[in-house]
Design a protein around this motif. Structure first.
Motif, PDB file in Angstrom:
ATOM      1  N   THR A  71       0.841  -1.201   0.000  1.00  0.00           N
ATOM      2  CA  THR A  71       0.000   0.000   0.000  1.00  0.00           C
ATOM      3  C   THR A  71       0.876   1.250   0.000  1.00  0.00           C
ATOM      4  O   THR A  71       1.979   1.227   0.545  1.00  0.00           O
TER       5      THR A  71
ATOM      6  N   ALA B  76       1.446   6.044  -4.956  1.00  0.00           N
ATOM      7  CA  ALA B  76       0.485   5.040  -5.410  1.00  0.00           C
ATOM      8  C   ALA B  76       0.901   4.448  -6.747  1.00  0.00           C
ATOM      9  O   ALA B  76       0.736   3.242  -6.989  1.00  0.00           O
TER      10      ALA B  76
ATOM     11  N   GLU C 129       1.595   0.455  -7.010  1.00  0.00           N
ATOM     12  CA  GLU C 129       0.857  -0.403  -7.945  1.00  0.00           C
ATOM     13  C   GLU C 129       1.818  -1.167  -8.849  1.00  0.00           C
ATOM     14  O   GLU C 129       1.665  -2.376  -9.063  1.00  0.00           O
TER      15      GLU C 129
ATOM     16  N   TYR D 256      -2.179  -5.880  -3.639  1.00  0.00           N
ATOM     17  CA  TYR D 256      -2.092  -4.418  -3.629  1.00  0.00           C
ATOM     18  C   TYR D 256      -3.427  -3.827  -3.227  1.00  0.00           C
ATOM     19  O   TYR D 256      -4.472  -4.234  -3.728  1.00  0.00           O
ATOM     20  N   TRP D 257      -3.384  -2.871  -2.294  1.00  0.00           N
ATOM     21  CA  TRP D 257      -4.584  -2.151  -1.918  1.00  0.00           C
ATOM     22  C   TRP D 257      -4.223  -0.675  -1.839  1.00  0.00           C
ATOM     23  O   TRP D 257      -3.384  -0.278  -1.040  1.00  0.00           O
ATOM     24  N   PRO D 258      -4.847   0.181  -2.674  1.00  0.00           N
ATOM     25  CA  PRO D 258      -4.390   1.557  -2.807  1.00  0.00           C
ATOM     26  C   PRO D 258      -4.741   2.484  -1.648  1.00  0.00           C
ATOM     27  O   PRO D 258      -4.100   3.520  -1.474  1.00  0.00           O
ATOM     28  N   ASP D 259      -5.763   2.128  -0.854  1.00  0.00           N
ATOM     29  CA  ASP D 259      -6.203   3.067   0.170  1.00  0.00           C
ATOM     30  C   ASP D 259      -6.446   2.389   1.519  1.00  0.00           C
ATOM     31  O   ASP D 259      -7.478   2.595   2.165  1.00  0.00           O
ATOM     32  N   LEU D 260      -5.463   1.638   1.964  1.00  0.00           N
ATOM     33  CA  LEU D 260      -5.547   1.098   3.318  1.00  0.00           C
ATOM     34  C   LEU D 260      -5.464   2.220   4.354  1.00  0.00           C
ATOM     35  O   LEU D 260      -5.986   2.099   5.461  1.00  0.00           O
TER      36      LEU D 260
ATOM     37  N   HIS E 262     -11.470  -0.296   5.196  1.00  0.00           N
ATOM     38  CA  HIS E 262     -10.537  -1.327   4.754  1.00  0.00           C
ATOM     39  C   HIS E 262      -9.587  -1.828   5.844  1.00  0.00           C
ATOM     40  O   HIS E 262      -8.754  -2.692   5.574  1.00  0.00           O
TER      41      HIS E 262
ATOM     42  N   CYS F 258      -1.061   1.402  10.678  1.00  0.00           N
ATOM     43  CA  CYS F 258      -1.218  -0.008  10.299  1.00  0.00           C
ATOM     44  C   CYS F 258      -1.228  -0.913  11.519  1.00  0.00           C
ATOM     45  O   CYS F 258      -2.043  -1.846  11.619  1.00  0.00           O
TER      46      CYS F 258
END
Length: 242
Positions: free
Chosen positions: A126, A144, A148, A158-162, A194, A223
Motif C-alpha cells: 500500500t 500510489a 501499484e 495491492y490495496w491503494p487506500d488502506l 478497509h 497499520c
C-alpha cells in the motif's frame, strides 16, 4: 501484430529518450549510459531499517546506521533503491512534480530488487496516502503509482487506500525532524472501510523518498493500530547525511 507495427511506427517518429535527459535510448522509460552511471543505487551492505549504505560486510546480525540506532522506528525493516542526490534526485522530482509518471514502472522495478528481503510472508502493498486536496492539485499520488507497479512486478497483493490522511498538513520541506513528527501527529489513520484487511497481515508501505522517517512512522503506527502483524517500508530514494 498490428499493435507491434503501430509501436514500431511510433518509435520511428518519436524515438525513445532517456528518462533523465534527452539522449536516445533503446526502449521507453530507460536510462542512457551517462545517466545510469550517475544514479546512486544502494546495494551491498545496507541499514536494515532504512536501506542506506553501510561500510564493511554483513556478519549475520542486524545492522543499522547511526541515524536509525538513535531513533526507534515502528516498522521492522526498510529498503531504498537510490540515494537521493544527483540524477536520482532529478528522477524523483520529475515523478513527483513534473508529470513524469512514465518512470514509475522502471523505478518500482529497482525498488523491488532492493526490497527482496522484505517480501516474505506475502505482504500486502500500500502507498503512503496524500490528502485528497493535494491529489486533486497534483493529479496523482506518485507513491500510489510506485506501489501499484511494485505489486504488479512482484505479484503481490495491492490495496491503494488502506490508509487515509485525516487532515491537511503543510509541506515538510526544510522542516527539522522534530517539526516533521509534530506536523504528522494524528494526520494518518487506517481507512475505516478497509482496516480489517490489515489484521494479521504484513503491510509493505511504499513511498518515493525517506528523509526523517516521520511520514512512514505515522503510516506504520496506523497499520499497527489496525492490527497489522508487521510493517515494512520500501522507498525509491533515501536522503542521507553527507
Amino acid at each position: 501484430m498490428l499493435h507491434a507495427q503501430i509501436q514500431t511506427a511510433v518509435s520511428l517518429v518519436y524515438p525513445p529518450q532517456c528518462s533523465s535527459c534527452d539522449a536516445l535510448v533503446e526502449s521507453d522509460a530507460g536510462l542512457c549510459g551517462a545517466c545510469w552511471k550517475e544514479m546512486h543505487f544502494l546495494s551491498g551492505t545496507v541499514c536494515d531499517s532504512c536501506g542506506c549504505a553501510l561500510p564493511g560486510e554483513r556478519d549475520g546480525f542486524r545492522l543499522e546506521c547511526d541515524s536509525c540506532l538513535g531513533q526507534t522506528h515502528p516498522w521492522s525493516q526498510g529498503r531504498a533503491a537510490l540515494e537521493y542526490k544527483g540524477k536520482a534526485k532529478d528522477l524523483v522530482m520529475g515523478l513527483k512534480y513534473g508529470d513524469r509518471t512514465d518512470t514509475a514502472r522502471m523505478a518500482a522495478g529497482w525498488m523491488l530488487r532492493a526490497s527482496a528481503p522484505l517480501l516474505r510472508d506475502n505482504p500486502i502493498v500500500t502507498p503512503v496516502p496524500l490528502h485528497w486536496t493535494r491529489t486533486l492539485r497534483r493529479k496523482y499520488n506518485q507513491s500510489a503509482l510506485l506501489a501499484e507497479a511494485f505489486a504488479e512486478h512482484g505479484r503481490l497483493d495491492y490495496w491503494p487506500d488502506l490508509l487515509k490522511r485525516t487532515k491537511i498538513t503543510p509541506s515538510l520541506d526544510h522542516k527539522s525532524k522534530e517539526q516533521r513528527f509534530r506536523t504528522l501527529n494524528n494526520a494518518i489513520a487506517p481507512h475505516p472501510r478497509h482496516k480489517e484487511l490489515m489484521q494479521g497481515r504484513v503491510v509493505l508501505l511504499i513511498d518515493d523518498v525517506m528523509t526523517s522517517g516521520a511520514t512512514l512512522s505515522a503510516c506504520a503506527d496506523a497499520c499497527l493500530r489496525a492490527g497489522a502483524a508487521d510493517v515494512r517500508v520500501s522507498v525509491l530514494a533515501r536522503v542521507t547525511q553527507e
